[in-house]
Write an enzyme that holds these catalytic residues in place. Structure first.
Site, mmCIF file in Angstrom:
data_model
loop_
_atom_site.group_PDB
_atom_site.id
_atom_site.type_symbol
_atom_site.label_atom_id
_atom_site.label_comp_id
_atom_site.label_asym_id
_atom_site.label_seq_id
_atom_site.Cartn_x
_atom_site.Cartn_y
_atom_site.Cartn_z
ATOM 1 C CE1 TYR A 1 46.157 51.136 42.068
ATOM 2 C CE2 TYR A 1 46.019 50.456 44.366
ATOM 3 C CZ TYR A 1 45.463 50.525 43.098
ATOM 4 O OH TYR A 1 44.220 49.996 42.862
ATOM 5 N N GLY B 1 43.288 49.612 39.575
ATOM 6 C CA GLY B 1 43.088 48.304 38.967
ATOM 7 C C GLY B 1 43.952 48.149 37.732
#
Length: 528
Positions: A56, A63
């Site tokens: 990530y 998001g």
């Protein structure tokens, strides 16, 4: 520009350094340890970026779009895009000092070595501050969670040489032109860097730090104005006795009582409360000033503890951790890993920003009540109506109190907590937010208003003290020093009606710049 230099290391910063950079133009340098930590963290990010597993912030979207794995040839574009798309603020421009604080605090986190940003990006951040280049940031765009996203994005956009910024001469120009004029090369963002520049509580924290500095001055100033009002109302200083405050040992209460007692030392006005109109006790706004001012002081102290913790923090998501292993499923690489977290949530800062708005409103309220008492001939114990020269022909300070009351009313509206609200965003991925930026913005307005409210009480109380002196009573030496300094600052004393706004403006500047405290301390000694 202040030529003091602030060195940014790996372990946070201080409130004093934030103020020095934001308000006084102090230069910024990265320590050798910070450069080393930046390089070490970047090696971890580069190694993870080369792996096929998605990580990530390094090789994924963000998001609600975090599930997409981004191929290597699109990752630089991804980082540019997050900055451009998130630079979506609207409304009036935010003040220069707020943006400088925000930029400096983001640099503080980047320098910790937990963000994965390259040393050259951090150096460019420092170069912008030192060149006096201030990105154009707008009032609206932060929910205080996932960081102050839009404000930080506008700053990151300037690092890329895009958007608009203000130069050291105050002129707004395209950022690329300003960077070129100062010999600064725009950054080309790589994996994780765009995200790392956006994820932080830096805006709300910077405003908290500066509000605390301003409120410290205003609370001491309000102790002085409370003492002047007590004196002008011929009140008793017996309620300030240390032994009375020792049996209710809230620290701030004792500090405020001591400040007032020292201002009133040697007064020929106190103790006359039984002379012409016997009264058993002074009104609450006079007698309970240390309790109200002191409770506010204790709230400031708690807020300063929270600010100190946040100044020592590295706020980003994800973060780079060196060494050890993870019990999560996040990717690892030898000596380090990248982990998702929730440290960007602004709740700790948002709460204390709202606490400060509440106590500031109450301090403004008690100041206004004393002012009104000074102007009311039925409660002022012999002072002329509205402190007018020829009441009826002259209105005196009647409308000064109206202005003060209007400010107090707005303060009460500003005391409604922003942090009690939350609006979900990012397709319900970010389903609880702090509204800390909003809390900080309204606190700035509240602090501005409080300075004006204290200034009106000062203006009224000094006029009342001078009227008592004209009757043959001798004010305290500290009171005399305050009166003399205020008059020298351009706020005139008793007399026929005149254009009042310039006097009130002079009193406001006098209080705001700390000159009231400076005027009495040669007599009282240092006040807390």
């Amino acid at each position: 520009m202040d030529m003091h230099t602030v060195v940014v290391g790996t372990s946070g910063t201080t409130a004093e350094d934030v103020v020095a950079v934001a308000r006084h133009g102090a230069r910024v340098e990265l320590s050798a340890a910070a450069v080393e930590a930046l390089a070490a963290a970047r090696l971890i990010v580069d190694a993870l970026a080369a792996k096929p597993e998605p990580v990530y912030g390094v090789s994924t979207g963000f998001g609600a779009l975090a599930s997409r794995h981004i191929s290597p040839e699109l990752r630089a574009q991804l980082q540019r895009n997050i900055v451009r798309s998130h630079a979506a603020g609207m409304g009036p421009r935010v003040e220069r000092e707020v943006i400088r604080a925000l930029m400096f605090l983001r640099l503080k986190t980047v320098a910790s070595g937990h963000t994965g940003v390259r040393p050259e990006v951090a150096q460019t951040m420092a170069d912008l501050l030192n060149a006096g280049i201030t990105p154009v940031v707008h009032e609206y765009g932060s929910l205080g969670c996932s960081g102050d996203l839009a404000p930080l994005s506008h700053c990151a956009l300037t690092l890329m040489g895009e958007g608009d910024a203000e130069g050291p001469d105050g002129t707004v120009r395209p950022a690329g032109e300003l960077l070129a004029a100062h010999g600064i090369t725009p950054v080309e963002l790589r994996e994780k860097e765009g995200l790392a520049l956006l994820n932080g509580t830096d805006g709300m924290l910077g405003m908290l730090v500066m509000a605390l500095a301003d409120l410290r001055n205003l609370y001491t100033s309000a102790d002085i104005t409370a003492a002047l009002s007590l004196e002008a109302l011929l009140g008793t200083d017996k309620v300030l006795a240390p032994e009375l405050h020792a049996i209710r040992p809230h620290p701030g209460q004792g500090v405020s009582a001591d400040n007032m007692l020292r201002v009133l030392a040697g007064s020929g006005l106190t103790g006359h409360h039984q002379d012409d109109a016997p009264r058993v006790q002074d009104a609450y706004s006079v007698r309970c000033a240390p309790q109200v001012n002191g409770a506010g002081r204790d709230t400031l102290d708690y807020a300063a503890v929270v600010a100190g913790r946040e100044l020592a923090s590295s706020v980003d998501n994800p973060v780079v951790l060196r060494g050890g292993t993870s019990r999560s499923s996040e990717a690892e690489n030898g000596g380090g890993r990248v982990e998702s977290n929730g440290n960007f949530h602004g709740a700790p800062v948002a709460y204390v920003l709202d606490f400060l708005a509440i106590v500031a409103a109450d301090l403004g309220s008690i100041c206004e009540r004393r002012t009104d008492r000074l102007l009311d001939k039925n409660r002022s114990h012999g002072l002329p109506p509205f402190l007018a020269d020829d009441a009826g022909v002259d209105s005196g300070l009647m409308i000064a109190q109206y202005t003060q009351a209007a400010l107090v009313s707005e303060m009460k509206r500003l005391a409604v907590p922003a942090s009690a609200d939350s609006i979900p965003s990012s397709a319900m991925q970010e389903d609880h937010v702090s509204m800390g930026w909003s809390a900080a913005r309204k606190l700035r307005t509240a602090v501005d208003n409080l300075a004006r409210i204290v200034a009106v009480e000062l203006y009224a109380a000094t006029r009342a003290v001078e009227l008592r002196a004209a009757e043959g009573l001798v004010p305290a030496p500290a009171s005399q020093a305050a009166v003399a300094a205020l008059r020298a600052a351009g706020a005139e004393g008793p007399g026929p009606d005149r254009f009042l706004a310039p006097d009130l403006a002079a009193a406001d500047t006098f209080v705001r710049e700390g000159r009231l405290v400076a005027a009495v301390e040669p007599v009282t000694g240092p006040l807390a």
